[in-house]
Design a protein around this motif. Sequence first.
Motif, PDB file in Angstrom:
ATOM      1  N   THR A 145       0.816  -1.214   0.000  1.00 46.08           N
ATOM      2  CA  THR A 145       0.000   0.000   0.000  1.00 46.08           C
ATOM      3  C   THR A 145       0.847   1.261   0.000  1.00 46.08           C
ATOM      4  O   THR A 145       0.388   2.309  -0.407  1.00 46.08           O
ATOM      5  N   THR A 146       2.085   1.148   0.453  1.00 44.69           N
ATOM      6  CA  THR A 146       2.866   2.361   0.660  1.00 44.69           C
ATOM      7  C   THR A 146       4.080   2.473  -0.255  1.00 44.69           C
ATOM      8  O   THR A 146       4.398   3.547  -0.756  1.00 44.69           O
ATOM      9  N   VAL A 193       2.229  10.392   0.978  1.00 45.23           N
ATOM     10  CA  VAL A 193       2.031   9.253   1.870  1.00 45.23           C
ATOM     11  C   VAL A 193       1.895   9.795   3.290  1.00 45.23           C
ATOM     12  O   VAL A 193       2.643  10.693   3.682  1.00 45.23           O
ATOM     13  N   GLN A 250       1.893   6.021   7.882  1.00 45.50           N
ATOM     14  CA  GLN A 250       2.281   5.025   6.883  1.00 45.50           C
ATOM     15  C   GLN A 250       3.795   5.029   6.675  1.00 45.50           C
ATOM     16  O   GLN A 250       4.423   3.998   6.530  1.00 45.50           O
ATOM     17  N   ARG A 251       4.331   6.243   6.656  1.00 48.53           N
ATOM     18  CA  ARG A 251       5.782   6.366   6.472  1.00 48.53           C
ATOM     19  C   ARG A 251       6.533   5.671   7.599  1.00 48.53           C
ATOM     20  O   ARG A 251       7.531   4.997   7.379  1.00 48.53           O
ATOM     21  N   TYR A 279       6.353   2.008   7.125  1.00 46.78           N
ATOM     22  CA  TYR A 279       7.223   1.578   6.039  1.00 46.78           C
ATOM     23  C   TYR A 279       8.686   1.593   6.487  1.00 46.78           C
ATOM     24  O   TYR A 279       9.458   0.685   6.163  1.00 46.78           O
TER      25      TYR A 279
END
Lengths: 265, 659, 333, 358
Positions: free
Chosen positions: B323-324, B334, B338-339, B342
């Motif tokens: 997704t990222t 983003v 989420q970052r 990740y």
Amino acid sequence: MTEPLQKMEAASKLLELKNIDLSFGGVKAISNISFDVMEGEVRAIIGPNGAGKSSMLNVINGFYHPQQGEIWFDGKQRRSMKPYQIAYQGISRTFQNIALFKGMSVLDNIMTGRFTHMRKNMLWQALWKGPAEQEEIENREFVEDIIDFLEIQAIRKTPVGRLPYGLQKRVELGRALAAQPKMLLLDEPMAGMNVEEKEDMCRFILDVNDTFGTTIVLIEHDMGVVMDIADRVVVLDYGRKIGDGTPDVVRNDQTVIDAYLGVSH
Amino acid sequence: MAASAQKHSYPAPGLDTFPKLLQHNARMYAGKDAMREKEFGIWQSWTWSQVADEVERFALGLQANGVKAGDSVLIVGGNRPRTYWTMCAVQSLGAVPVPTYHDSVADEMQFVIEHSGARVIVAEDQEQVDKILEVKDRCPAVELVIYDDPRGMKGYDPEIVEIQDFVTVQAQGEAVRAKHPNQYQELINTGKGEDISIILYTSGTTGKPKGVVLTYDNTLLTGYHGGLMEGLTENEEILAYLPVAWIGDHIFSYAQSYTMGFCVNCPESTETVAADMREIGPTYYFAPPRVFESLLTNVQIRMEDAAPFKRKMFKYFMQVAKTTGINLLENKPVGFFQRIKYALGNALVYAPLKDALGMGRVRLAYTAGEAIGGEIFDFYRSLGINIKQLYGQTESSVFITVQPNGEVYPDTVGTPSPGVELKIADNGEVIYRSTGAFHSYFKNPEATAETKTPEGWVHTGDAGFMTKNGHLRIIDRAKDVGAFNSGKMFAPKYIENKLKFFPHIQEAVTFGDGRDDCMAFINIDLGAVGNWAERNNIAYASYQELAAHPEVNKMVAQSVAEVNESLLDDEMLAHSQVSRFLILHKELDADDGELTRTKKVKRKLINERYKILIDALYDGKTQCFIETEVAFEDGRVGKITGDISIHDAKTFNPVAQAS
Amino acid sequence: MSADFLYLVEVILNGLMAGVMYSLVALGFVLIFKASGIFNYAQGVMALFAALTLVGIQTGQVPFAHLINAIFGTNVHHFGWQVPTVLAIALTVGVMVLFAIIVERYILHHLVNQEPIILFMATIGLAYFMEGFGDIMWGSQIKTMDVGLPSGGSLWLEEYTQGWAAEGERYYGMYLDKLDMVASLVAIVLVVSLTIFSQYTTTGRALRAVADDHQAALSVGISLRTIWVIVWSIAGFVALVAGIMWGAKSGVQFSLSLIALKALPVLMLGGFTSIPGAIIGGLIIGVGEKLFEYAIGPLIGGATENWFAYVLALMFLVFRPQGLFGEKIIERV
Amino acid sequence: MFYRESGDFKKTYQKDSQTFPIKFDRMRYYFVLAVAFLVIPMFLTDYMANAVMIPFLVWAIAALGLNILVGYTGQLSLGTGGFMAVGAYATYKLMTAFPGMDMVTVILLSGLITAFVGAMFGLPSLRIKGFYLAVATLASQFFLVWLLNKVPWFYNNSASGQISAPEREMFGVIITGPHATPVAAYLFCLVFAVALAWLARNLTRGRLGRSWMAIRDMDIAAEIIGVNPLMAKLSAFAVSSFFIGIAGSLFFSVYLGAAEVTEAFGITVSFAVLFMIIIGGLGSIFGSFVGAAFMVLMPVLLKNVLVGGMGWPTDLAAHFEYIIVGGLIIIFLIVEPHGLAQMARVLKEKLRLWPFPH
């Protein structure tokens, strides 16, 4: 068949065994055997189990000391010597049951084979930097040639214990080659191998003989292989020599056929 | 035109041949590594100035052995420095290197030797020399064979041909240089951009191979412009592991290395490629889709053995990446959270995984040759590896289209590369005109004329179309593409591939050429459907029984409908929706001659054998009885009969969809 | 006869009896080595442990009393009863069998195909473990062992030999310990019964089969695990006997475990695989060290018993590496 | 997980055969050195120095020495205590006979003397193998201890039979005797430990080390290759004793200050060092350090927990120590005969392969 003959005419005797007698506690293992090995040839020793083939190799590389007889190597008669002294004279070998150093990598095993070519003493080694390292690198270069030659690059740093049988045999050949021997003794180099591995091993043996001009003495059970790669063959039976000559001669010798070939074929 | 403006922009004025570039690099990057080869346990390396020296000596040595401008020199070898040096040395003399596949058998090699008219062959080792000697009596023109690896060559003294060591030839060259220090410079000065630089034989699935003649302007400029476009620098590292006789390797590991000045690394042996790749950590990487695919499969298999916790962690973070990762790679917005996720995934999974695969430093990776599965493609991109598809062929010096950064879609192959003009011919075939477009087929004017028009347009043989956003999508081989009665394009394989994407569809055959609409035969996948049946307590005794099950038919109908809907996305294909289909009563089988041994559908035979079914499809029947002969495994021949039901598929109206 | 000569005879006799004691410990080693190829360094500690257990049971000690007191703050030591000697010995034998089973189950079983040297080191670990365990179980203070064995010098012998010396007034007769004599007797009985056991019983023959060839033994249906348990039990029994003798002589204490170290040179002399070797080796060492101490000791500061046995064995081994009765080591190439 | 090896390739044999070929390992090694030399001295308390750090370093040196003999050459020895005693007494004699001699020289000479003695006791190793040799080395243990105890010349006729180290300085700082500063003593031992580890690494990686390992793995094959078994074994005994002698020397002069031979260098010492290398890892330099650390720290921890924390009597804690050490030896031999070092190696391999399981 003219090629081996030509080779022999040009070459001189590298090894000569005269009237060798060997017994263990009264049991005769070898009685009155004489034969010679020419420089640069591939010499096979064949015979049924218990014929004294391995004992013969052990005599040549100094593990057993014959009670009688003379051994001439490289033009000199050999006095009683320890195996490690014989290594310095230029004889190396492989074993029937693989005798690799299990705790070391392929590279270290073959490097150990360079032992006789390394000279730097303990003090230099303790310092490492400088002459010892230099010597190490020079020998590493030599060993890498062998690794390349035997096509075992991919397993260079693998501990030998993890390798399959066929590769272990190849590594052992590499270790023997690393000594740059004048004469290489191979004790059943192809035992327990499949057809493909045998072919590879044959090719390596012939290449060794070809490329480095190493004299090879080998014990082998596979008659096809012996007839293919040997220049001359000695046939033993019950500790006695019953035949000696080119594969063709031996193949057609009635005594040999009766004693050995006739039985197994 | 933009292309013509770039046409003659060499890396620097006058640098229009590789030998000249080499000299240039030897000055520019004198102490930088130009080539490395893992040999004897370490990475032996040569700087640009060392390479220049090696090449010069070998070139002069070749000259001393009678190689002159216009000659062909055959090169048979793996990815080894000397193989590449030989190319440049031959080019220095104005002669033409002809690399050939080193795994080809003697007979194949004989054709290339004869056809190229080579007098001199540079071979890697004993194995290659043996092959040449085997066919020597059929190739009288060969005068000299030069070998690289002296292993086992000691006793060789065949009287039929002269054999020399690479090093000996270099020594001869050195002697020449000592006497005439400027001779080499004079030689390479005579080279020009429009000269022939190389002949590459295409493997040719049908008929004899064709020798594609390429000029320096083709390979050098194409490689250079491609490199500029991607921002490649002299600091790239590339692993040369694909055959040197293949255009891709020639462009990436030779042309681009010379034009950009980066380093080419040769693995130790074919078994050690993966390990060597991990050591080098290339920044620029090419692999055909099957390599990426098998790597991914390998990753998945290995992860299956992991402890449950680790497996869960892997799955979780791969989901995060999905997704990222791609958004990050393409600099799309983003969220902060989420970052963070990740970044955590990167520390725990992505970075170590990339490192283990040897892709830890990859800045740019290409894949080409065939379609790559979207899943596979996304997997690598989500890890942060900038993998892109490109489209090209030998005749175009590789680059026709490339996916630009930020515009990477799994189903297209990108926009035209610099210096490429692209058109779709009336029959749907992709044609192009470019700096890289080949000179001719060697000694084959007919084939040249067939492929390349006098205006310079080259036929790719592929059918495709441009999507709305200007990307090229390849559909099929042009010769397999037909037309409906309406004159609109019918691309059977494209539709079949879409159908086969469903796990329960094993094989599909579509019909439509010269008809009004599209019909399909379906083979279900016995493994997948059988599994499904077992889970749902559906008893079945045979393939035939399972294929006739109404639930199975419903499932297939659903899939067909999905394919139909997806076809709407493309104007060009919207009309090829499958209107009716049937599930065959037996599996198409190579033993029955219905498939090739490589599992490709034999359309002609199927058209004949199953005519009655095809007719039934088009006649609007709902049932059809058929009897077919089959060969059993023990060699007996039997008959299978079946009453097959035919279904209407759900289709979608393009206009309605659009409104 | 001169007094000096008689003294010498006394030294030799004492040496012989000390030798018998050494042999007693060495016997345990040989048994285990023959059956499993394991050089059991823990044999000495086993003797200590057996002696501790025997005394503990006999005197009604609460096992782990120390630990219990430390944890619960209680103050328990004795149950307050005395167990008859015979029953206590039987119970101790039971403990040693239990011990053998545990050793087989949790140690040997997991080390089956390891190199001998690894097994050897494992028994060193076992020795340490048991030493700590024995101390925690029964406490580490010195205990006296009283199983009704005679002690002190034999007055009868002293009187009887008093007249042998020519100048009788200065000579007090030979001093021989009664316990040593009993121990010698016990050792002889033990050796004879072990020999009978191994020659004439099925189990004994199985033991020998295992010693000769593990594979062959397995193929005739002998469970290696059972054999090992039996062997370790026997060794435990031998350890108990040695423990009783040594314990009665010098008290049950830590130093008892060091008698194992004394047994080692005996084994080196006699060979690891020979029961007669262990006996004769023990005698040689017993006599040798007493004689050496008698003759040379005073010249070099005494206490030579600490090392004499080792140095003797070492010298001996250099000339005969397989020991006196060990099988000749034939190196196959 | 932490390893990033892409692009870490070797262009020379020198680089290829360095001790830490992987960059991450190399960095970690430098980090540990920096901590040991710069950080620890800043926070070192007397208790930490005397109870933990100094004994750890001294035992590590002894373990290194024994590992050369047992781990690398395959010759099991139980004579470590005796050889350490030789080192200690040599130091005492040198310090008292040559008051002006600096400590480094004293310690190195003590090592050399022990090496000579060790080689003498190694002579039987040509004929004797395996257990026989292990038992034979006990002879050196008992004989040497007896000798040093019985001959008054060795302890300068002192009435107590003890030897005690006079005060000596290095660079103006007292390192031996009752007034030595713990930090100086620690650094002094650290220098020796690091230098000797480096020496051990050099010796084991080259011709000599390979001849040792060849003898260990397959002595017959080693002989065929040209290795003289006597020389290989004697050199191993000598080098091993050199290390052990230095350990004994430091043990006496820097750590204990005073010693009595039967107490300080008894058979228990021999076993303790053997346990260090079994637990740490046979044939591993890293393992020698880990094993020493373990055997030093375990009793300290046990004492702190059982005696300090739970208020048990000390003798009970000591008994537990025996149980734990003995139990661990058995567990290690069953689970991982190559000790903690091998566990670390396996862990490292796992991390290198991460996220893959194999």
